[in-house]
Design a protein around this motif. Structure first.
Motif, PDB file in Angstrom:
ATOM      1  N   UNK A 114      93.454  92.981  11.467  1.00  0.00           N
ATOM      2  CA  UNK A 114      94.960  92.340  11.460  1.00  0.00           C
ATOM      3  C   UNK A 114      95.402  91.618  12.546  1.00  0.00           C
ATOM      4  N   UNK A 115      95.638  93.036  13.281  1.00  0.00           N
ATOM      5  CA  UNK A 115      96.451  92.091  14.460  1.00  0.00           C
ATOM      6  C   UNK A 115      95.909  90.744  15.006  1.00  0.00           C
ATOM      7  N   UNK A 116      94.530  90.426  14.900  1.00  0.00           N
ATOM      8  CA  UNK A 116      93.703  88.969  15.062  1.00  0.00           C
ATOM      9  C   UNK A 116      94.216  88.078  14.571  1.00  0.00           C
ATOM     10  N   UNK A 117      94.807  87.436  13.351  1.00  0.00           N
ATOM     11  CA  UNK A 117      95.813  86.782  12.790  1.00  0.00           C
ATOM     12  C   UNK A 117      97.170  87.082  12.655  1.00  0.00           C
ATOM     13  N   UNK A 118      97.843  88.479  13.460  1.00  0.00           N
ATOM     14  CA  UNK A 118      98.569  88.404  13.904  1.00  0.00           C
ATOM     15  C   UNK A 118      99.146  87.385  15.366  1.00  0.00           C
ATOM     16  N   UNK A 119      97.738  87.595  16.273  1.00  0.00           N
ATOM     17  CA  UNK A 119      97.399  86.924  17.410  1.00  0.00           C
ATOM     18  C   UNK A 119      97.252  85.831  17.367  1.00  0.00           C
ATOM     19  N   UNK A 120      96.728  85.023  16.873  1.00  0.00           N
ATOM     20  CA  UNK A 120      96.147  83.724  16.289  1.00  0.00           C
ATOM     21  C   UNK A 120      97.824  82.961  15.952  1.00  0.00           C
ATOM     22  N   UNK A 121      98.357  83.702  15.169  1.00  0.00           N
ATOM     23  CA  UNK A 121      99.849  82.944  14.375  1.00  0.00           C
ATOM     24  C   UNK A 121     100.606  82.564  15.749  1.00  0.00           C
ATOM     25  N   UNK A 122     100.416  84.319  16.378  1.00  0.00           N
ATOM     26  CA  UNK A 122     101.685  83.088  17.755  1.00  0.00           C
ATOM     27  C   UNK A 122     100.814  82.313  18.438  1.00  0.00           C
ATOM     28  N   UNK A 123      99.954  82.330  18.561  1.00  0.00           N
ATOM     29  CA  UNK A 123      99.197  81.555  19.708  1.00  0.00           C
ATOM     30  C   UNK A 123      99.531  79.904  19.107  1.00  0.00           C
ATOM     31  N   UNK A 124      99.164  79.791  17.895  1.00  0.00           N
ATOM     32  CA  UNK A 124      99.078  78.652  16.832  1.00  0.00           C
ATOM     33  C   UNK A 124     100.905  78.310  16.619  1.00  0.00           C
ATOM     34  N   UNK A 125     101.775  79.409  16.929  1.00  0.00           N
ATOM     35  CA  UNK A 125     102.970  78.628  16.592  1.00  0.00           C
ATOM     36  C   UNK A 125     103.308  78.328  15.021  1.00  0.00           C
ATOM     37  N   UNK A 126     102.541  79.074  14.079  1.00  0.00           N
ATOM     38  CA  UNK A 126     103.088  78.845  13.101  1.00  0.00           C
ATOM     39  C   UNK A 126     104.300  79.887  12.697  1.00  0.00           C
TER      40      UNK A 126
END
Length: 153
Positions: A51-63
């Motif tokens: 599940x850490x993949x979505x945490x990383x992608x969320x921080x990159x996308x800035x949501x």
């Protein structure tokens, strides 16, 4: 992500894989269509295990939250699927229209040819009909004329 949610996602992804495999095996879905759903199920499995993949992608996308990114991500994937299905429907619609037009032309040509052969057979001028049939058609025309009171020659 809670352990219960992760377990639910893992089970859902395995069930999706099994369902797609059965549909492909029974030829109820084309292999090309099932590729999207296999990839979707594998993506769901990977995200449920890591599940850490979505945490990383969320921080990159800035949501603002991970849930917003998850919704955005899956909506985007489904929009891509919807667009590809729209393209395929447009292609099939064009192909159906072309085949319908071709069939109408062939039926018209067959009707025209049948009508010409029928008229030629009744007149006795058809080259494709044997002479015995031409003679029979001529006798038929003569008998029709004699019944109507016209001189039969």
């Amino acid at each position: 992500m809670t352990a219960g949610l992760r377990a639910t996602l893992v089970i859902a992804s395995f069930l999706t894989l099994l369902f797609m495999a059965r549909k492909v095996r029974s030829s109820k879905i084309r292999l090309e269509d099932s590729i999207f759903w296999f990839c979707f199920a594998i993506l769901l499995l990977v995200v449920s295990i890591f599940p850490g993949i979505f945490y990383l992608l969320s921080s990159i996308a800035g949501t603002m939250s991970v849930a917003n990114f998850v919704f955005l991500f899956f909506i985007f994937i489904l929009l891509i699927s919807c667009f590809s299905l729209s393209v395929r429907i447009s292609q099939l619609d064009t192909k159906l229209r072309d085949l319908t037009q071709q069939l109408a032309i062939e039926r018209f040509e067959r009707y025209s040819n049948d009508k010409k052969h029928h008229e030629a057979a009744t007149m006795g001028d058809c080259p494709n009909i044997p002479n015995t049939q031409k003679a029979d058609a001529g006798k038929l025309n003569a008998s029709r004329k004699s019944r109507s009171g016209v001189d039969a020659k």
